[in-house]
Design a protein around this motif. Structure first.
Motif, PDB file in Angstrom:
ATOM      1  N   GLU A  86      21.074  59.046  40.243  1.00 51.62           N
ATOM      2  CA  GLU A  86      19.809  59.402  39.599  1.00 51.62           C
ATOM      3  C   GLU A  86      19.810  59.073  38.112  1.00 51.62           C
ATOM      4  O   GLU A  86      18.822  59.335  37.419  1.00 51.62           O
ATOM      5  N   GLY A  87      20.906  58.510  37.628  1.00 52.50           N
ATOM      6  CA  GLY A  87      20.960  58.047  36.245  1.00 52.50           C
ATOM      7  C   GLY A  87      21.710  58.931  35.282  1.00 52.50           C
ATOM      8  O   GLY A  87      21.785  58.623  34.086  1.00 52.50           O
ATOM      9  N   PHE A  88      22.308  60.032  35.759  1.00 53.07           N
ATOM     10  CA  PHE A  88      23.064  60.915  34.876  1.00 53.07           C
ATOM     11  C   PHE A  88      24.481  60.381  34.665  1.00 53.07           C
ATOM     12  O   PHE A  88      25.023  59.649  35.496  1.00 53.07           O
ATOM     13  N   ASP A  89      25.055  60.763  33.566  1.00 51.19           N
ATOM     14  CA  ASP A  89      26.437  60.434  33.226  1.00 51.19           C
ATOM     15  C   ASP A  89      27.291  61.632  33.651  1.00 51.19           C
ATOM     16  O   ASP A  89      27.304  62.660  32.977  1.00 51.19           O
ATOM     17  N   VAL A  90      27.974  61.527  34.778  1.00 51.05           N
ATOM     18  CA  VAL A  90      28.597  62.677  35.437  1.00 51.05           C
ATOM     19  C   VAL A  90      30.085  62.751  35.101  1.00 51.05           C
ATOM     20  O   VAL A  90      30.823  61.768  35.266  1.00 51.05           O
ATOM     21  N   TRP A  91      30.526  63.934  34.661  1.00 45.89           N
ATOM     22  CA  TRP A  91      31.925  64.178  34.306  1.00 45.89           C
ATOM     23  C   TRP A  91      32.447  65.342  35.145  1.00 45.89           C
ATOM     24  O   TRP A  91      31.809  66.398  35.219  1.00 45.89           O
ATOM     25  N   ILE A  92      33.610  65.139  35.773  1.00 52.39           N
ATOM     26  CA  ILE A  92      34.153  66.136  36.692  1.00 52.39           C
ATOM     27  C   ILE A  92      35.591  66.469  36.288  1.00 52.39           C
ATOM     28  O   ILE A  92      36.528  65.740  36.636  1.00 52.39           O
ATOM     29  N   PRO A  93      35.791  67.555  35.539  1.00 47.89           N
ATOM     30  CA  PRO A  93      37.158  67.958  35.168  1.00 47.89           C
ATOM     31  C   PRO A  93      37.847  68.657  36.333  1.00 47.89           C
ATOM     32  O   PRO A  93      37.212  69.190  37.244  1.00 47.89           O
ATOM     33  N   GLU A  94      39.168  68.660  36.274  1.00 51.71           N
ATOM     34  CA  GLU A  94      39.976  69.441  37.211  1.00 51.71           C
ATOM     35  C   GLU A  94      40.869  70.369  36.392  1.00 51.71           C
ATOM     36  O   GLU A  94      41.558  69.937  35.472  1.00 51.71           O
ATOM     37  N   MET A  95      40.843  71.635  36.741  1.00 53.68           N
ATOM     38  CA  MET A  95      41.578  72.631  35.986  1.00 53.68           C
ATOM     39  C   MET A  95      43.090  72.421  36.119  1.00 53.68           C
ATOM     40  O   MET A  95      43.568  71.695  36.982  1.00 53.68           O
ATOM     41  N   ARG A  96      43.829  73.072  35.264  1.00 59.31           N
ATOM     42  CA  ARG A  96      45.286  72.942  35.226  1.00 59.31           C
ATOM     43  C   ARG A  96      45.904  73.095  36.617  1.00 59.31           C
ATOM     44  O   ARG A  96      45.664  74.076  37.301  1.00 59.31           O
TER      45      ARG A  96
END
Length: 326
Positions: A86-96
């Protein structure tokens, strides 16, 4: 290797094309925690045909016993790819210690306080540096709780958070047996002997959780407990938060019931506060469960478009049975 950031060491672990999407995986070493061994994996998803111009950044925080795959499968199906397309800049962190983030030296002592005070601000700074603007944040379950802790502790603010959406997140449910000191003490003793919580053994998810997170929750729910740490009362601090916030709950979620999710929302001091309950009485096809609210086929049809509308317009569509907190 040259760092991908001027803030702290960041390594680009991989850059791949996943069909119509580009997937970049970074490993951050912020060095802002008492444990210097902490490293955090952050995956970015974007449309492969828009690498020259990124969209509005969105950060997705997974819950307990989970990792980045909650948001997107190896076949690039999930809310993350949907938003990227949909055009978003998606960031997906992973916790420690989750997913691609290695276990730090003090892994067993990891707590939400560490996520809120150290990890989420580092992730926010990196995304703002890369995207040039504050991101919208979505957190599921413990991810939403961690985001609320960071906002209540003033570790994150409007400069880093354009809006916050909390899915199945609450901190006020009463576990009455834990109000009895002997029960709380014995629970603490048993948890320390376990040394950690196995997601596969408990049938909760693919990842383990450090015992520190469980011990911290006992402090919140015990007699005279509070949502905070020794330094700050996060619950009280939420009243000072002014970022727009959406709380989404599900009628079929018996882990984090709607009333308690709404109570967390109402503690925010934000001018824009919206509450959405996913259930048949509210016009949805089913009473969604705790995870199904975001990862089921019904969620793909009924919930994902509402998330997109919230991110694009700062509110939900008028025809949706949404309750606005006064």
């Amino acid at each position: 290797m040259q760092s991908s950031s001027e803030l702290f060491p960041v390594a680009l672990l991989s850059a791949e094309l996943r069909g119509d999407l580009a997937e970049d995986v970074y490993r951050l070493k912020p060095g802002n925690s008492p444990d210097p061994s902490v490293e955090l994996a952050v995956t970015r998803l974007g449309r492969a045909d828009r690498e020259g111009g990124r969209g509005v950044p969105v950060i997705l925080l997974h819950g307990s016993f989970s990792n980045r795959r909650f948001w997107y499968s190896p076949k690039c199906i999930g809310l993350g790819p949907y938003l990227a397309r949909e055009g978003f800049d998606v960031w997906i962190p992973e916790m420690r210690g989750h997913g691609l983030s290695p276990r730090n030296q003090a892994y067993d002592r990891n707590q939400v306080a560490d996520y809120a005070r150290h990890d989420l601000p580092a992730i926010a700074a990196f995304v703002v540096e890369q995207a040039g603007q504050a991101a919208h944040w979505l957190g599921h379950s413990l991810g939403g709780t961690s985001l609320a802790a960071a906002l209540g502790g003033q570790y994150l603010g409007a400069a880093e958070v354009a809006s916050a959406a909390l899915f199945g997140s609450q901190v006020s449910r009463n576990y009455w047996p834990l109000k009895l000191p002997p029960v709380e003490w014995s629970s603490r003793f048993l948890l320390k002997r376990m040394g950690g919580l196995s997601g596969s053994r408990l049938r909760r998810g693919p990842e383990d959780e450090p015992v520190g997170v469980a011990l911290e929750a006992l402090r919140w729910y015990r007699l005279f407990g509070r949502f905070g740490d020794r330094e700050k009362d996060w619950w009280a601090g939420l009243a000072e938060c002014r970022v727009p916030v959406l709380a989404v709950a599900s009628k079929g979620d018996f882990q984090d019931p709607p009333w308690h999710c709404r109570q967390l929302l109402e503690q925010f001091g934000s001018e824009v506060r919206e509450f959405l309950c996913l259930g048949r009485r509210e016009g949805f096809s089913e009473d969604f469960g705790h995870a199904e609210m975001l990862i089921s086929k019904a969620a793909q049809r009924e919930v994902w478009p509402l998330v997109r509308h919230w991110l694009q317009h700062g509110g939900l569509p008028r025809q949706v049975d949404v309750q606005v907190s006064a």
